[in-house]
Design a protein around this motif. Structure first.
Motif, mmCIF file in Angstrom:
data_model
loop_
_atom_site.group_PDB
_atom_site.id
_atom_site.type_symbol
_atom_site.label_atom_id
_atom_site.label_comp_id
_atom_site.label_asym_id
_atom_site.label_seq_id
_atom_site.Cartn_x
_atom_site.Cartn_y
_atom_site.Cartn_z
ATOM 1 N N ALA A 2 0.806 -1.225 0.266
ATOM 2 C CA ALA A 2 -0.264 -0.098 0.097
ATOM 3 C C ALA A 2 0.581 0.924 -0.060
ATOM 4 N N THR A 3 2.021 0.792 -0.435
ATOM 5 C CA THR A 3 3.352 2.277 -0.284
ATOM 6 C C THR A 3 3.013 3.469 1.085
ATOM 7 N N LEU A 4 2.922 2.454 2.506
ATOM 8 C CA LEU A 4 2.869 3.066 3.522
ATOM 9 C C LEU A 4 4.021 3.132 4.151
ATOM 10 N N ARG A 37 -0.365 4.878 -6.130
ATOM 11 C CA ARG A 37 -1.213 5.246 -4.800
ATOM 12 C C ARG A 37 -3.201 5.521 -6.450
ATOM 13 N N PHE A 93 -9.692 0.552 12.028
ATOM 14 C CA PHE A 93 -10.213 2.068 11.875
ATOM 15 C C PHE A 93 -10.599 2.260 12.178
ATOM 16 N N THR A 94 -11.201 3.300 12.914
ATOM 17 C CA THR A 94 -12.124 3.658 13.008
ATOM 18 C C THR A 94 -13.023 4.974 12.131
ATOM 19 N N TYR A 134 -15.756 12.204 1.580
ATOM 20 C CA TYR A 134 -14.744 12.179 1.967
ATOM 21 C C TYR A 134 -13.966 11.999 1.498
ATOM 22 N N ILE A 158 -9.563 12.172 -0.321
ATOM 23 C CA ILE A 158 -8.704 12.065 0.260
ATOM 24 C C ILE A 158 -7.587 11.058 -1.006
ATOM 25 N N HIS A 159 -8.583 10.546 -1.695
ATOM 26 C CA HIS A 159 -8.183 9.618 -2.785
ATOM 27 C C HIS A 159 -7.793 9.722 -3.878
ATOM 28 N N ARG A 168 -11.423 14.517 14.419
ATOM 29 C CA ARG A 168 -12.596 13.706 14.123
ATOM 30 C C ARG A 168 -12.696 12.986 12.728
ATOM 31 N N ILE A 169 -11.615 13.625 12.687
ATOM 32 C CA ILE A 169 -11.785 13.579 10.898
ATOM 33 C C ILE A 169 -10.471 12.959 10.275
ATOM 34 N N SER A 170 -9.814 13.497 10.485
ATOM 35 C CA SER A 170 -7.881 13.509 10.725
ATOM 36 C C SER A 170 -7.483 12.372 11.658
ATOM 37 N N GLY A 174 -5.892 6.355 12.624
ATOM 38 C CA GLY A 174 -6.940 5.906 11.984
ATOM 39 C C GLY A 174 -8.496 5.695 11.905
ATOM 40 N N ARG A 175 -8.524 6.689 11.344
ATOM 41 C CA ARG A 175 -9.690 7.204 10.550
ATOM 42 C C ARG A 175 -9.871 6.615 9.568
ATOM 43 N N ILE A 176 -10.487 5.595 8.877
ATOM 44 C CA ILE A 176 -11.200 5.270 7.438
ATOM 45 C C ILE A 176 -10.578 7.332 6.831
ATOM 46 N N THR A 177 -10.970 7.757 6.913
ATOM 47 C CA THR A 177 -11.005 9.512 6.532
ATOM 48 C C THR A 177 -9.946 9.877 6.735
ATOM 49 N N SER A 178 -8.862 9.225 6.749
ATOM 50 C CA SER A 178 -7.704 10.058 7.069
ATOM 51 C C SER A 178 -5.827 9.059 6.796
ATOM 52 N N GLN A 179 -6.474 8.560 5.445
ATOM 53 C CA GLN A 179 -5.382 7.202 5.292
ATOM 54 C C GLN A 179 -3.842 8.040 4.629
ATOM 55 N N PRO A 180 -2.679 7.543 5.097
ATOM 56 C CA PRO A 180 -1.584 8.208 5.101
ATOM 57 C C PRO A 180 -1.738 7.901 3.733
ATOM 58 N N TYR A 181 -1.713 7.179 3.153
ATOM 59 C CA TYR A 181 -1.375 6.219 1.782
ATOM 60 C C TYR A 181 -2.072 7.441 0.468
ATOM 61 N N ALA A 182 -3.188 8.018 1.069
ATOM 62 C CA ALA A 182 -4.194 8.306 -0.188
ATOM 63 C C ALA A 182 -3.422 9.684 -0.668
ATOM 64 N N VAL A 196 2.988 6.512 9.124
ATOM 65 C CA VAL A 196 1.984 5.996 8.978
ATOM 66 C C VAL A 196 2.471 4.883 11.128
ATOM 67 N N ASN A 197 4.665 4.716 11.075
ATOM 68 C CA ASN A 197 4.060 4.280 12.643
ATOM 69 C C ASN A 197 4.780 5.503 13.480
#
Lengths: 260, 428
Positions: free
Chosen positions: A57-59, A84, A94-95, A108, A112-113, B72-74, B77-85, B227-228
């Motif tokens: 995933a390129t993380l 990506r 995930f939350t 949203y 971001i993608h 709340r958004i970023s 671990g939020r699905i709306t804040s993915q480091p690879y996006a 990421v970590n």
């Protein structure tokens, strides 16, 4: 620069990949080619499944070796940037913000993608349809069950219509009914895509995956078809040991591959 | 289905988490200035300064609001804040800050607007001071950026109350630690008309604020893509960190000139017999009221025959002016009617108080100071009362004297009053 063509599946090549975290080896010289379709990565806890997925995933970057997605070499910045566009990941944990609307969450995520603003609403609606939540878009996330929330995560990863989808323990924590429905959705969305599932649930792998790789202590101990895996596991199943068929098959497989 | 006016990608959490802090910010920015809206005279000098003084309550709310939205958004671990996006990092930061700043800084401006409009209508011969106003706006933006960054880095929603309290404490600190005013733009100190914060000092503080904002934004971008582990900071981040730290520490090591006199200004003056009245040009319309307030005292004390009296708005004083130097300084304040200020300050002067407290005061005795005080009280009392022929001083050592008798006594003792040399024998 890699050009991606919508609807054309892309494969992944993992070439001699090793990864160490704080001087501890997590993956060791993994070489594997993943074809379009559904591929499973099986292994016990700590085998390196999630790490391998995060490298795809390129993380993170491998300590050694490289991963190539289509023509994009993920060891280069341009390759990662390019990949990506076509990668979607549902992390193991995930939350979601419970107060957000389901549609807004996915829209949203689409943004971001990289999806253009004006297309995000449409992309969210399509992704929610794909995971069977098309009619729940206006609901708050808090109103959904655990299985439905997992599907929202899947929709978020699908919103930019990726050609490669990486799922880390997608059915973990779900009851059997939700697990079944999620499997159906994954099978459905795998058409025309490359889906990689990391799991330690033998039944997930057997039901979903055409191809399987088994990681044991960071090494790729087995690659092959699901039927071959099943046959390998069946050889060692002890009929009198406790547990379900899948649990016994998994236990036998791990024992055969040297995990214990 | 109706298309939404604002796309969900701009307000993914909906309007409430933005609107609630925004309304609160507008109220908190407006509240401390409400009393001023009824003042008859407003000057840009003070109003512009309030643009950064009013950050005390508004900025913590902005910071805490930004923290809440970030978590709340970023949060991690939020699905709306993915480091690879593809838009993880600066794109997410820019869009979120754009929305938050538009809402929160906009609300601050809306809160300040009544005072700004009222000042623009009432202020005379003065122009808005740009730097203090810009400081206020930059302060709000920095509060938003820092709050957002704390939210991203900490990721727990429940950090927002800590940010609220922490920001308030930091903003209140310059009241106890004046040197911190070089970094924190809430000074809790209203400056006189011809006094201002030095331009270099204001620019220094703006630079610190901008550096803090840039550093926070940089940290937020890195956190959004993390990421970590935290990766080793880039040269730019390291430079920003060192630079910001140096700018924050410097005022504690070096005494920066904070307040300076804006230089002499020609007053607006008029003469009435031996008395000349002068006010700051920004208070030209208060000249009449100042004169009226002064005349009420002079009606009781009279004006020395061989002398001239200079009644001057204290805003025209320079740092070198001697407060006991024979000039009646009137401290006009926007919150006190100019007549009242003039009466009180003229009474203070005419009772000889400047000599009791000035450089020559070593000759004054406790008794003479006490009598000067009694005289001052009596003068204020009679000057602010309805001035009729049969009106008499009601209490104190001068009780029972009417205006004529009081003037005669004052005239007879003028020299001793001026030198703060009254004694009990002068009262007989």
């Amino acid at each position: 620069m890699t050009y991606w063509v919508r609807g054309v599946s892309v494969g992944l090549r993992i070439e001699g990949v090793s990864y160490a975290y704080r001087r501890k080896s997590v993956l060791s010289d993994v070489t594997w080619t993943i074809q379009p379709g559904v591929t499973g990565i099986l292994g016990p806890n700590g085998a390196g499944k999630s790490t391998l997925l995060s490298l795809m995933a390129t993380l993170q970057k491998p300590s050694r070796g490289r991963i190539v997605l289509g023509d994009a070499d993920l060891s280069t910045p341009s390759g990662r940037q390019s990949a990506r566009r076509v990668l979607g990941l549902v992390p193991q944990r995930f939350t979601l913000a419970p107060e957000m609307r389901v549609h807004d969450t996915v829209a949203y995520a689409a943004w971001i993608h990289g999806v253009a603003d004006r297309e995000c609403d449409e992309a969210a609606a399509r992704a929610l349809d794909e995971v069977g939540l098309g009619d729940r878009g206006r609901d708050r996330v808090r109103a959904l069950s655990g299985g439905q929330r997992q599907r929202v995560g899947l929709a978020a990863a699908l919103a930019h219509d990726p050609q490669v989808i990486l799922l880390d323990e997608p059915t973990a924590g779900l009851d059997p009914g939700h697990r079944l429905r999620l499997r159906e959705r994954i099978t459905h969305l795998a058409e025309g895509r490359t889906v990689v599932i990391a799991s330690h649930l033998m039944e997930d792998i057997e039901h979903l995956c055409g191809h399987v790789g088994v990681l044991v202590e960071g090494r790729l101990a087995f690659t092959g078809g699901a039927a071959e895996l099943h046959a390998l596991a069946a050889e060692g199943i002890g009929a009198d040991s406790p547990g379900s068929t899948f649990e016994r098959a998994y236990d036998a497989l791990m024992a055969r591959l040297g995990a214990y | 289905m109706l298309r939404p006016i604002v796309r969900s990608t701009w307000l993914p959490l909906g309007i409430v988490p933005i609107a609630v802090p925004a309304v609160l910010i507008a109220v908190l920015a407006a509240a401390p200035g409400v009393a001023r809206l009824s003042w008859p005279h407003l000057v840009w000098h003070s109003t512009a300064q309030l643009m950064h003084e009013h950050l005390l309550l508004s900025a913590p709310v902005a910071a805490a609001g930004a923290t809440y939205v970030a978590t709340r958004i970023s949060a991690r671990g939020r699905i709306t804040s993915q480091p690879y996006a593809r838009r993880a990092g600066s794109s997410v930061l820019l869009r979120t800050l754009l929305v938050l700043c538009a809402a929160f800084v906009g609300a601050f401006v809306v809160g300040m607007a009544p005072l700004l409009v009222r000042t623009s209508l009432l202020a005379e011969n003065s122009t808005p001071a740009i730097l203090p106003m810009v400081t206020g706006l930059v302060g709000m933006i920095v509060a938003v950026v820092v709050g957002y960054t704390v939210g991203i880095v900490v990721s727990s929603t429940w950090v927002w109350p800590l940010v609220l309290v922490g920001a308030f404490v930091v903003l209140a600190m310059p009241a106890e630690m004046p040197r911190l005013a070089a970094v924190v733009p809430v000074t809790s100190w209203e400056l006189g008309l011809q006094w201002r914060e030095a331009t270099a000092f204001q620019l220094y503080r703006l630079t610190v604020l901008i550096l803090i904002g840039l550093l926070a934004a940089r940290i937020a971008v890195r956190a959004l893509k993390r990421v970590n582990r935290w990766r080793r900071p880039s040269a730019l981040t390291a430079l920003l960190t060192v630079g910001t730290a140096a700018f924050i520490v410097l005022p504690f090591q070096v005494d920066l000139t904070r307040i300076e006199w804006a230089g002499p200004v020609d007053g607006v003056c008029e003469q009435d017999g031996q008395v000349t009245y002068c006010v700051h040009p920004a208070r030209a319309s208060q000249l009449g009221a100042m004169r009226s307030g002064t005349e009420r005292v002079l009606a009781w004390t009279g004006v020395p025959d061989d002398d001239s009296v200079l009644v001057v708005d204290a805003a025209l004083a320079s740092a070198d002016d001697d407060p006991s130097g024979g000039v009646v300084w009137i401290y006009l304040g926007s919150d006190v009617a100019p007549e009242q200020s003039s009466t009180e300050d003229t009474a203070y002067f005419m009772s000889g108080f400047p000599s009791c407290e000035g450089p020559t005061s070593e000759r004054a005795t406790i008794q003479s100071k006490s009598l000067a005080h009694e005289l001052n009280v009596a003068l204020v009392s009679v000057s602010t009362a309805e001035n009729t022929d049969d009106h008499r001083v009601e209490r104190g050592p001068f009780a029972g004297l009417n205006a004529r008798e009081f003037s005669e006594w004052y005239d007879a003792n003028a020299g001793r009053i001026r030198e703060c040399a009254l004694s009990d024998s002068d009262l007989r």
